[in-house]
Design a protein around this motif. Structure first.
Motif, PDB file in Angstrom:
ATOM      1  N   VAL A 288      20.691  89.639  65.349  1.00 34.46           N
ATOM      2  CA  VAL A 288      21.169  90.720  66.215  1.00 34.46           C
ATOM      3  C   VAL A 288      20.145  91.850  66.149  1.00 34.46           C
ATOM      4  CG1 VAL A 288      22.993  92.405  66.652  1.00 34.46           C
ATOM      5  CG2 VAL A 288      23.580  90.114  65.803  1.00 34.46           C
ATOM      6  N   PRO A 289      19.496  92.214  67.249  1.00 30.63           N
ATOM      7  CA  PRO A 289      18.489  93.278  67.199  1.00 30.63           C
ATOM      8  C   PRO A 289      19.113  94.638  66.907  1.00 30.63           C
ATOM      9  CG  PRO A 289      18.904  92.611  69.464  1.00 30.63           C
ATOM     10  CD  PRO A 289      19.653  91.646  68.604  1.00 30.63           C
ATOM     11  N   ARG A 290      18.357  95.438  66.179  1.00 30.51           N
ATOM     12  CA  ARG A 290      18.786  96.813  65.936  1.00 30.51           C
ATOM     13  C   ARG A 290      18.681  97.601  67.232  1.00 30.51           C
ATOM     14  NH1 ARG A 290      16.365 101.535  64.838  1.00 30.51           N
ATOM     15  NH2 ARG A 290      14.305 100.551  64.932  1.00 30.51           N
ATOM     16  N   ARG A 291      19.614  98.508  67.457  1.00 29.04           N
ATOM     17  CA  ARG A 291      19.560  99.322  68.667  1.00 29.04           C
ATOM     18  C   ARG A 291      18.232 100.087  68.713  1.00 29.04           C
ATOM     19  NH1 ARG A 291      24.772 102.783  69.922  1.00 29.04           N
ATOM     20  NH2 ARG A 291      25.519 100.621  70.057  1.00 29.04           N
ATOM     21  N   GLY A 292      17.519  99.938  69.810  1.00 30.78           N
ATOM     22  CA  GLY A 292      16.223 100.592  69.958  1.00 30.78           C
ATOM     23  C   GLY A 292      15.067  99.810  69.349  1.00 30.78           C
ATOM     24  N   ALA A 293      15.305  98.586  68.882  1.00 35.44           N
ATOM     25  CA  ALA A 293      14.251  97.806  68.233  1.00 35.44           C
ATOM     26  C   ALA A 293      13.119  97.489  69.203  1.00 35.44           C
ATOM     27  CB  ALA A 293      14.837  96.515  67.680  1.00 35.44           C
ATOM     28  N   ARG A 294      11.885  97.497  68.668  1.00 34.26           N
ATOM     29  CA  ARG A 294      10.718  97.141  69.459  1.00 34.26           C
ATOM     30  C   ARG A 294      10.038  95.876  68.939  1.00 34.26           C
ATOM     31  NH1 ARG A 294       7.613 102.902  70.788  1.00 34.26           N
ATOM     32  NH2 ARG A 294       9.387 103.910  71.868  1.00 34.26           N
ATOM     33  N   ASP A 295      10.261  95.564  67.664  1.00 34.03           N
ATOM     34  CA  ASP A 295       9.641  94.389  67.063  1.00 34.03           C
ATOM     35  C   ASP A 295      10.624  93.227  67.032  1.00 34.03           C
ATOM     36  OD1 ASP A 295       7.272  95.792  66.590  1.00 34.03           O
ATOM     37  OD2 ASP A 295       8.034  96.559  64.668  1.00 34.03           O
ATOM     38  N   GLU A 296      10.074  92.014  67.047  1.00 35.10           N
ATOM     39  CA  GLU A 296      10.887  90.810  67.163  1.00 35.10           C
ATOM     40  C   GLU A 296      11.911  90.669  66.049  1.00 35.10           C
ATOM     41  OE1 GLU A 296      10.178  85.960  67.023  1.00 35.10           O
ATOM     42  OE2 GLU A 296       8.522  87.281  67.615  1.00 35.10           O
ATOM     43  N   ASP A 297      11.564  91.052  64.815  1.00 37.38           N
ATOM     44  CA  ASP A 297      12.484  90.861  63.687  1.00 37.38           C
ATOM     45  C   ASP A 297      13.135  92.168  63.226  1.00 37.38           C
ATOM     46  OD1 ASP A 297      10.199  91.992  62.588  1.00 37.38           O
ATOM     47  OD2 ASP A 297      10.310  90.790  60.751  1.00 37.38           O
ATOM     48  N   ASP A 298      13.133  93.170  64.078  1.00 35.73           N
ATOM     49  CA  ASP A 298      13.774  94.442  63.724  1.00 35.73           C
ATOM     50  C   ASP A 298      15.259  94.329  64.046  1.00 35.73           C
ATOM     51  OD1 ASP A 298      14.466  97.005  63.102  1.00 35.73           O
ATOM     52  OD2 ASP A 298      13.242  97.965  64.652  1.00 35.73           O
ATOM     53  N   GLY A 299      16.042  93.935  63.041  1.00 33.64           N
ATOM     54  CA  GLY A 299      17.463  93.761  63.282  1.00 33.64           C
ATOM     55  C   GLY A 299      18.156  93.138  62.098  1.00 33.64           C
ATOM     56  N   TYR A 300      19.224  92.417  62.363  1.00 33.80           N
ATOM     57  CA  TYR A 300      20.119  91.920  61.330  1.00 33.80           C
ATOM     58  C   TYR A 300      20.364  90.427  61.522  1.00 33.80           C
ATOM     59  CZ  TYR A 300      20.901  96.917  61.721  1.00 33.80           C
ATOM     60  OH  TYR A 300      20.716  98.274  61.831  1.00 33.80           O
ATOM     61  N   VAL A 301      20.692  89.759  60.429  1.00 35.80           N
ATOM     62  CA  VAL A 301      21.068  88.347  60.470  1.00 35.80           C
ATOM     63  C   VAL A 301      22.494  88.226  59.956  1.00 35.80           C
ATOM     64  CG1 VAL A 301      20.581  86.029  59.597  1.00 35.80           C
ATOM     65  CG2 VAL A 301      18.687  87.567  60.187  1.00 35.80           C
ATOM     66  N   LEU A 302      23.371  87.652  60.783  1.00 32.12           N
ATOM     67  CA  LEU A 302      24.784  87.491  60.448  1.00 32.12           C
ATOM     68  C   LEU A 302      25.078  86.025  60.186  1.00 32.12           C
ATOM     69  CD1 LEU A 302      24.577  90.185  62.123  1.00 32.12           C
ATOM     70  CD2 LEU A 302      26.913  89.743  62.883  1.00 32.12           C
ATOM     71  N   SER A 303      25.814  85.740  59.123  1.00 34.29           N
ATOM     72  CA  SER A 303      26.146  84.350  58.814  1.00 34.29           C
ATOM     73  C   SER A 303      27.485  84.288  58.103  1.00 34.29           C
ATOM     74  CB  SER A 303      25.072  83.717  57.919  1.00 34.29           C
ATOM     75  OG  SER A 303      25.387  82.372  57.612  1.00 34.29           O
ATOM     76  N   TYR A 304      28.274  83.245  58.436  1.00 39.13           N
ATOM     77  CA  TYR A 304      29.470  82.936  57.660  1.00 39.13           C
ATOM     78  C   TYR A 304      29.051  82.250  56.357  1.00 39.13           C
ATOM     79  CZ  TYR A 304      32.495  83.731  61.729  1.00 39.13           C
ATOM     80  OH  TYR A 304      33.173  84.287  62.781  1.00 39.13           O
ATOM     81  N   VAL A 305      29.626  82.699  55.243  1.00 32.46           N
ATOM     82  CA  VAL A 305      29.321  82.114  53.935  1.00 32.46           C
ATOM     83  C   VAL A 305      30.632  81.913  53.185  1.00 32.46           C
ATOM     84  CG1 VAL A 305      28.081  82.387  51.758  1.00 32.46           C
ATOM     85  CG2 VAL A 305      27.090  83.293  53.868  1.00 32.46           C
ATOM     86  N   ASN A 306      30.870  80.694  52.709  1.00 35.20           N
ATOM     87  CA  ASN A 306      32.088  80.421  51.956  1.00 35.20           C
ATOM     88  C   ASN A 306      32.046  81.112  50.600  1.00 35.20           C
ATOM     89  OD1 ASN A 306      34.586  78.999  51.336  1.00 35.20           O
ATOM     90  ND2 ASN A 306      33.345  77.823  49.899  1.00 35.20           N
ATOM     91  N   ASP A 307      33.161  81.720  50.211  1.00 36.78           N
ATOM     92  CA  ASP A 307      33.315  82.311  48.880  1.00 36.78           C
ATOM     93  C   ASP A 307      34.186  81.359  48.064  1.00 36.78           C
ATOM     94  OD1 ASP A 307      34.065  83.691  46.596  1.00 36.78           O
ATOM     95  OD2 ASP A 307      34.163  85.630  47.609  1.00 36.78           O
ATOM     96  N   PRO A 308      33.603  80.551  47.184  1.00 40.35           N
ATOM     97  CA  PRO A 308      34.401  79.552  46.454  1.00 40.35           C
ATOM     98  C   PRO A 308      35.444  80.168  45.536  1.00 40.35           C
ATOM     99  CG  PRO A 308      32.163  79.676  45.573  1.00 40.35           C
ATOM    100  CD  PRO A 308      32.172  80.504  46.811  1.00 40.35           C
ATOM    101  N   ASP A 309      35.218  81.386  45.079  1.00 40.06           N
ATOM    102  CA  ASP A 309      36.201  82.033  44.200  1.00 40.06           C
ATOM    103  C   ASP A 309      37.448  82.436  44.973  1.00 40.06           C
ATOM    104  OD1 ASP A 309      34.504  81.781  42.004  1.00 40.06           O
ATOM    105  OD2 ASP A 309      33.503  83.682  42.444  1.00 40.06           O
ATOM    106  N   ARG A 310      37.282  82.874  46.227  1.00 46.11           N
ATOM    107  CA  ARG A 310      38.438  83.271  47.024  1.00 46.11           C
ATOM    108  C   ARG A 310      39.022  82.106  47.810  1.00 46.11           C
ATOM    109  NH1 ARG A 310      38.748  86.591  51.121  1.00 46.11           N
ATOM    110  NH2 ARG A 310      36.638  86.195  51.932  1.00 46.11           N
ATOM    111  N   GLY A 311      38.236  81.042  47.991  1.00 45.65           N
ATOM    112  CA  GLY A 311      38.676  79.965  48.857  1.00 45.65           C
ATOM    113  C   GLY A 311      38.728  80.406  50.304  1.00 45.65           C
ATOM    114  N   ALA A 312      37.855  81.339  50.676  1.00 45.11           N
ATOM    115  CA  ALA A 312      37.829  81.885  52.030  1.00 45.11           C
ATOM    116  C   ALA A 312      36.377  82.192  52.386  1.00 45.11           C
ATOM    117  CB  ALA A 312      38.693  83.137  52.130  1.00 45.11           C
ATOM    118  N   THR A 313      36.167  82.703  53.594  1.00 45.56           N
ATOM    119  CA  THR A 313      34.828  82.931  54.114  1.00 45.56           C
ATOM    120  C   THR A 313      34.515  84.410  54.194  1.00 45.56           C
ATOM    121  OG1 THR A 313      34.858  80.870  55.379  1.00 45.56           O
ATOM    122  CG2 THR A 313      33.336  82.571  56.136  1.00 45.56           C
ATOM    123  N   ASP A 314      33.258  84.745  53.910  1.00 49.62           N
ATOM    124  CA  ASP A 314      32.750  86.100  54.105  1.00 49.62           C
ATOM    125  C   ASP A 314      31.778  86.100  55.287  1.00 49.62           C
ATOM    126  OD1 ASP A 314      34.100  86.816  51.809  1.00 49.62           O
ATOM    127  OD2 ASP A 314      32.320  86.745  50.528  1.00 49.62           O
TER     128      ASP A 314
END
Length: 357
Positions: A288-314
């Motif tokens: 997800v690009p940062r608002r106003g980004a000019r460079d290709e990798d200026d932004g954020y990476v979002l991912s679902y990740v399982n939390d085995p301790d909670r038995g749920a996803t973050d």
């Protein structure tokens, strides 16, 4: 699902029209692009931001062809281009460059007997030739190139480069069993890898290249560069998924398994990793690009990740420029998101297009 001109569209390959959803993901209606689309769209579409065009390759079990569909900047479907193809293959994904639509003709084809028997996915691996087809976006006939068989899973990106067309993708070794072998899900004879095909238009041949042999899936880029040359790419590796896929042939190579996200620098052939503990299965990394980004990798990476301790996803949010650093945020979800679930992140007021699930 994808955002499209203020709408949220849920799609399925090989059959129905897309469905429009409301902001709470409730069903509104089938959506036919102002009464201009008469048949299926695709699970994976490609949006060319510069041209403001949405492209798809649609297939159906009873067709003797596949269809290239274009939704133009007015939100209407142009008349479909029909490309003759034998055996009704499953075309889960395709690729797009500024000049070409790249059609991937795979050896997984419709099985009428399996359909009559009630198979959920009535497609089988067979001797159907593996080919790449280049359909000019400006109009013309499809030029075909035969290649060694693989299972083409998901497109990273494609672009024109001089007298070549470059396509980067996730591929599984042949054969691939779309309906599994008695386990109720797909099975593979090896792990998926990040690969490249370079189509040489002058020499009339295709050169394959292995970019990264680590098990990985769900490739993404900065979506503003779809059909144009990119530098950065993001993929996911989840040990639990590879164990499930490779169960057909026994144990997996455990030394290669883990749970991590990868940032690929295609220019310098370098990689960064964000690693997670055992049992913390990761899913598709969406940039997800940062608002106003000019460079290709200026932004954020979002991912679902399982939390085995909670038995749920973050929902884990990383800085794309500090990829191996501490997450910027971790949002605890109340349940577990299924392994392999992937699609689009859509703002409250959708603008533009990302990719399909």
């Amino acid at each position: 699902m994808i955002p499209y001109k203020g709408r949220i569209l849920a799609m399925q390959e090989g059959g129905p029209l897309p469905y429009e959803l409301d902001g709470e993901l409730g069903t509104v209606r089938p959506y036919d692009f102002r009464s201009t689309l008469r048949g299926p769209l695709a699970a994976h579409t490609k949006y060319d931001q510069a041209a403001d065009e949405l492209h798809a390759i649609a297939y159906y079990p009873t067709w003797d062809h596949v269809r290239h569909l274009v939704i133009d900047r007015t939100g209407r479907a142009r008349p479909a281009t029909r490309i003759p193809v034998a055996d009704a293959p499953m075309m889960h994904d395709f690729a797009l460059t500024e000049k070409y639509v790249v059609i991937v003709d795979v050896p997984i084809t419709f099985d009428g007997a399996a359909a009559e028997a009630g198979a959920i996915v009535p497609y089988v691996w067979n001797r159907h030739p593996m080919r790449l087809g280049l359909l000019p976006r400006a109009g013309g006939t499809t030029r075909w190139f035969e290649i060694d068989p693989v299972y083409y899973s998901h497109t990273l990106n494609a672009y024109d480069h001089g007298d070549t067309v470059v396509l980067e993708y996730i591929g599984f070794p042949a054969p691939f069993y779309a309906t599994g072998r008695g386990r109720g899900g797909p099975s593979a004879t090896g792990s998926p890898t990040l690969d490249r095909w370079t189509i040489d238009l002058r020499a009339d041949r295709v050169r394959p290249t292995r970019l990264d042999d680590r098990p990985q899936e769900f490739p993404r880029i900065n979506e503003s560069l779809v059909s144009r040359r990119h530098r950065y790419a993001y993929t996911a590796s989840a040990a639990e998924m590879w164990r499930a896929y490779e169960a057909v042939d026994g144990a997996c190579p455990d030394e290669k398994l883990g749970n991590y996200l990868v940032k690929h620098d295609m220019l310098r052939n370098r990689r960064q990793f964000h690693r997670f503990p055992g049992g913390a299965a990761v899913s598709e990394p969406v940039f997800v690009p940062r608002r106003g980004a000019r460079d290709e990798d200026d932004g954020y990476v979002l991912s679902y990740v399982n939390d085995p301790d909670r038995g749920a996803t973050d929902l884990v949010i990383l800085s794309a420029r500090d990829f191996d650093g501490h997450p910027l945020a971790r949002v605890q979800l109340p349940g577990r998101v299924p392994l392999g679930f992937h699609g689009s992140w859509i703002p409250d007021k959708p603008v533009g297009i990302t990719d399909s699930c």
